[in-house]
Design an enzyme around this catalytic site. Structure first.
Site, PDB file in Angstrom:
ATOM      1  N   LYS A  13      33.343  34.652  38.015  1.00 20.92           N
ATOM      2  CA  LYS A  13      35.025  33.864  37.144  1.00 20.92           C
ATOM      3  C   LYS A  13      35.575  33.077  38.294  1.00 20.92           C
ATOM      4  O   LYS A  13      36.191  32.830  38.456  1.00 20.92           O
ATOM      5  CB  LYS A  13      36.159  35.266  37.060  1.00 20.92           C
ATOM      6  CG  LYS A  13      34.930  35.900  35.713  1.00 20.92           C
ATOM      7  CD  LYS A  13      36.254  36.659  34.989  1.00 20.92           C
ATOM      8  CE  LYS A  13      35.970  37.645  36.003  1.00 20.92           C
ATOM      9  NZ  LYS A  13      35.286  39.036  35.746  1.00 20.92           N
ATOM     10  N   ARG A  88      42.560  42.554  30.552  1.00 18.24           N
ATOM     11  CA  ARG A  88      40.867  43.678  30.370  1.00 18.24           C
ATOM     12  C   ARG A  88      41.037  43.783  28.942  1.00 18.24           C
ATOM     13  O   ARG A  88      40.181  44.615  28.945  1.00 18.24           O
ATOM     14  CB  ARG A  88      40.543  43.718  31.854  1.00 18.24           C
ATOM     15  CG  ARG A  88      40.168  43.596  32.862  1.00 18.24           C
ATOM     16  CD  ARG A  88      39.777  44.479  33.446  1.00 18.24           C
ATOM     17  NE  ARG A  88      39.869  43.059  34.860  1.00 18.24           N
ATOM     18  CZ  ARG A  88      38.734  43.162  35.697  1.00 18.24           C
ATOM     19  NH1 ARG A  88      37.889  44.556  35.787  1.00 18.24           N
ATOM     20  NH2 ARG A  88      39.053  42.741  36.676  1.00 18.24           N
ATOM     21  N   ARG A 127      26.735  39.898  46.039  1.00 18.56           N
ATOM     22  CA  ARG A 127      27.805  39.665  46.088  1.00 18.56           C
ATOM     23  C   ARG A 127      28.406  39.450  47.253  1.00 18.56           C
ATOM     24  O   ARG A 127      28.232  41.044  47.491  1.00 18.56           O
ATOM     25  CB  ARG A 127      28.820  39.930  45.051  1.00 18.56           C
ATOM     26  CG  ARG A 127      30.041  39.132  45.060  1.00 18.56           C
ATOM     27  CD  ARG A 127      30.787  39.918  43.686  1.00 18.56           C
ATOM     28  NE  ARG A 127      31.131  40.769  43.570  1.00 18.56           N
ATOM     29  CZ  ARG A 127      31.739  40.903  42.242  1.00 18.56           C
ATOM     30  NH1 ARG A 127      31.669  39.694  41.429  1.00 18.56           N
ATOM     31  NH2 ARG A 127      31.872  41.562  41.606  1.00 18.56           N
ATOM     32  N   ARG A 162      32.113  44.395  49.044  1.00 23.13           N
ATOM     33  CA  ARG A 162      32.820  45.462  48.557  1.00 23.13           C
ATOM     34  C   ARG A 162      32.655  46.831  48.078  1.00 23.13           C
ATOM     35  O   ARG A 162      31.457  46.687  47.923  1.00 23.13           O
ATOM     36  CB  ARG A 162      32.965  44.703  46.720  1.00 23.13           C
ATOM     37  CG  ARG A 162      34.361  43.856  47.127  1.00 23.13           C
ATOM     38  CD  ARG A 162      34.681  42.930  45.986  1.00 23.13           C
ATOM     39  NE  ARG A 162      35.021  43.674  44.690  1.00 23.13           N
ATOM     40  CZ  ARG A 162      34.701  43.552  43.166  1.00 23.13           C
ATOM     41  NH1 ARG A 162      35.007  41.724  43.732  1.00 23.13           N
ATOM     42  NH2 ARG A 162      34.948  43.865  42.439  1.00 23.13           N
ATOM     43  N   ARG A 174      31.645  49.573  35.829  1.00 19.94           N
ATOM     44  CA  ARG A 174      32.395  48.510  34.728  1.00 19.94           C
ATOM     45  C   ARG A 174      31.381  47.929  34.292  1.00 19.94           C
ATOM     46  O   ARG A 174      32.280  47.292  33.455  1.00 19.94           O
ATOM     47  CB  ARG A 174      32.676  47.849  36.530  1.00 19.94           C
ATOM     48  CG  ARG A 174      33.528  47.930  37.451  1.00 19.94           C
ATOM     49  CD  ARG A 174      33.597  47.540  38.412  1.00 19.94           C
ATOM     50  NE  ARG A 174      32.251  47.695  39.303  1.00 19.94           N
ATOM     51  CZ  ARG A 174      32.302  46.741  39.987  1.00 19.94           C
ATOM     52  NH1 ARG A 174      32.749  45.260  40.602  1.00 19.94           N
ATOM     53  NH2 ARG A 174      31.022  46.610  41.174  1.00 19.94           N
TER      54      ARG A 174
HETATM   55  P1  ADP Z   1      35.139  43.035  38.803  1.00 19.53           P
HETATM   56  O1  ADP Z   1      35.535  42.301  37.660  1.00 19.53           O
HETATM   57  O2  ADP Z   1      33.668  43.447  39.198  1.00 19.53           O
HETATM   58  O3  ADP Z   1      35.523  44.782  38.119  1.00 19.53           O
HETATM   59  P2  ADP Z   1      37.365  43.164  39.735  1.00 19.53           P
HETATM   60  O4  ADP Z   1      38.316  42.349  41.498  1.00 19.53           O
HETATM   61  O5  ADP Z   1      37.934  42.136  39.072  1.00 19.53           O
HETATM   62  O6  ADP Z   1      36.066  42.623  40.353  1.00 19.53           O
HETATM   63  O7  ADP Z   1      38.127  44.433  39.705  1.00 19.53           O
HETATM   64  C1  ADP Z   1      38.056  45.399  40.322  1.00 19.53           C
HETATM   65  C2  ADP Z   1      38.660  46.716  39.795  1.00 19.53           C
HETATM   66  O8  ADP Z   1      40.236  45.535  40.151  1.00 19.53           O
HETATM   67  C3  ADP Z   1      38.052  47.304  38.634  1.00 19.53           C
HETATM   68  O9  ADP Z   1      37.256  47.800  38.652  1.00 19.53           O
HETATM   69  C4  ADP Z   1      39.068  47.484  38.731  1.00 19.53           C
HETATM   70  O10 ADP Z   1      39.381  48.833  38.663  1.00 19.53           O
HETATM   71  C5  ADP Z   1      40.917  46.869  38.522  1.00 19.53           C
HETATM   72  N1  ADP Z   1      41.183  45.970  37.660  1.00 19.53           N
HETATM   73  C6  ADP Z   1      41.070  44.742  37.714  1.00 19.53           C
HETATM   74  N2  ADP Z   1      42.051  43.931  36.991  1.00 19.53           N
HETATM   75  C7  ADP Z   1      42.572  44.794  36.168  1.00 19.53           C
HETATM   76  C8  ADP Z   1      42.463  44.910  34.465  1.00 19.53           C
HETATM   77  N3  ADP Z   1      43.542  43.382  34.182  1.00 19.53           N
HETATM   78  N4  ADP Z   1      43.232  46.020  34.705  1.00 19.53           N
HETATM   79  C9  ADP Z   1      42.896  47.372  35.065  1.00 19.53           C
HETATM   80  N5  ADP Z   1      42.151  47.281  36.038  1.00 19.53           N
HETATM   81  C10 ADP Z   1      42.042  46.645  36.743  1.00 19.53           C
END
Ligand code: ADP
Ligand code: ZN
Length: 221
Positions: A13, A88, A127, A162, A174
């Site tokens: 993404k 999400r 990653r 990360r 996740r």
């Molecule tokens: P990934 O998709 O690998 O989980 P992201 O960088 O998109 O990584 O997000 C990292 C973390 O940030 C997620 O695991 C979640 O805890 C939090 N997060 C990101 N976007 C949202 C969202 N829209 N709602 C709730 N938590 C979020």
């Protein structure tokens, strides 16, 4: 133009969003990146969000939604945004519609990236990200390694893993949350007629660049 990136962790993404953002000149808004920046700077929001992020859980809506709302109310996104990591859940999608409504905007396109699960796991563990918050370039040790080990090609900063990608339980959590809470959004947006599903996989030799190029061709036509 408002574009949403959908798809499980590690599908690419961020990569596709970055390419589209450069070409279309609209900002990529990654909720994960905003959280990580706040965690690094130890802001109140960052400290609160990290309680959930470190365990691989979703950050609650009372923190996440106002944060996204602020960005979408700001000048930065007046010409559009590519949302990467939000919404999400169905609830977040409904909140997003309300926020956009205020500005007479709507979601124009939802890009749903699909990758076989075994490839996803390898991708997440390989990653790496640039530690410079202004750069945020992403790498993959196998598919897209930096030319100099451990150093970002774009800005010369250190490349790191990360924290939530180092922890197997967090990755598992996740992906489970994606399946249960996020994947229903595919149908939600499909019903609205704005969903575009793209397979992105090494197996068919189709990665972020190819997918982004095809999408851009269609948008520009
Ligand atoms: P990934 O998709 O690998 O989980 P992201 O960088 O998109 O990584 O997000 C990292 C973390 O940030 C997620 O695991 C979640 O805890 C939090 N997060 C990101 N976007 C949202 C969202 N829209 N709602 C709730 N938590 C979020
Ligand atoms: Zn960099």
């Amino acid at each position: 133009m408002i574009i949403i990136m959908l798809g499980a962790q590690g599908t690419g993404k961020g990569t596709v969003a970055g390419l589209l953002s450069n070409e279309l000149n609209i900002p990529q808004i990654s909720t994960g990146d905003i959280f990580r920046k706040n965690i690094k700077e130890e802001t109140k929001l960052g400290i609160e969000a990290n309680k959930y992020i470190s365990k691989g859980q979703l950050v609650p809506d009372d923190i996440t939604v106002p944060m996204v709302s602020d960005v979408l109310d700001s000048d930065e996104t007046k010409n559009g945004a590519i949302l990467d990591g939000f919404p999400r859940t169905i609830e977040q999608a409904e909140k997003l519609d309300e926020i956009l409504n205020k500005h007479n905007k709507k979601v124009d396109l939802v890009i749903n990236l699909v990758t076989p699960r075994d490839e996803i796991i390898t991708r997440i563990t390989n990653r790496r990200v640039c530690s410079n918050q202004h750069c945020k370039a992403t790498y993959n040790l196998i598919l897209n390694p930096p030319s100099k080990e451990g150093i970002c090609d774009k800005c010369g900063s250190k490349i790191v893993q990360r924290e939530d990608d180092m922890d197997e339980q967090s990755i598992k959590n996740r992906l489970e949350i994606y399946d249960k809470q996020t994947s229903p959004l595919v149908e939600y947006y499909n019903e609205k007629g704005i969903l575009r599903t793209e397979e992105i996989s090494e197996r068919i030799n189709r990665l972020g660049k190819e997918v982004a190029d095809d999408i851009l061709k269609d948008i520009k036509n």
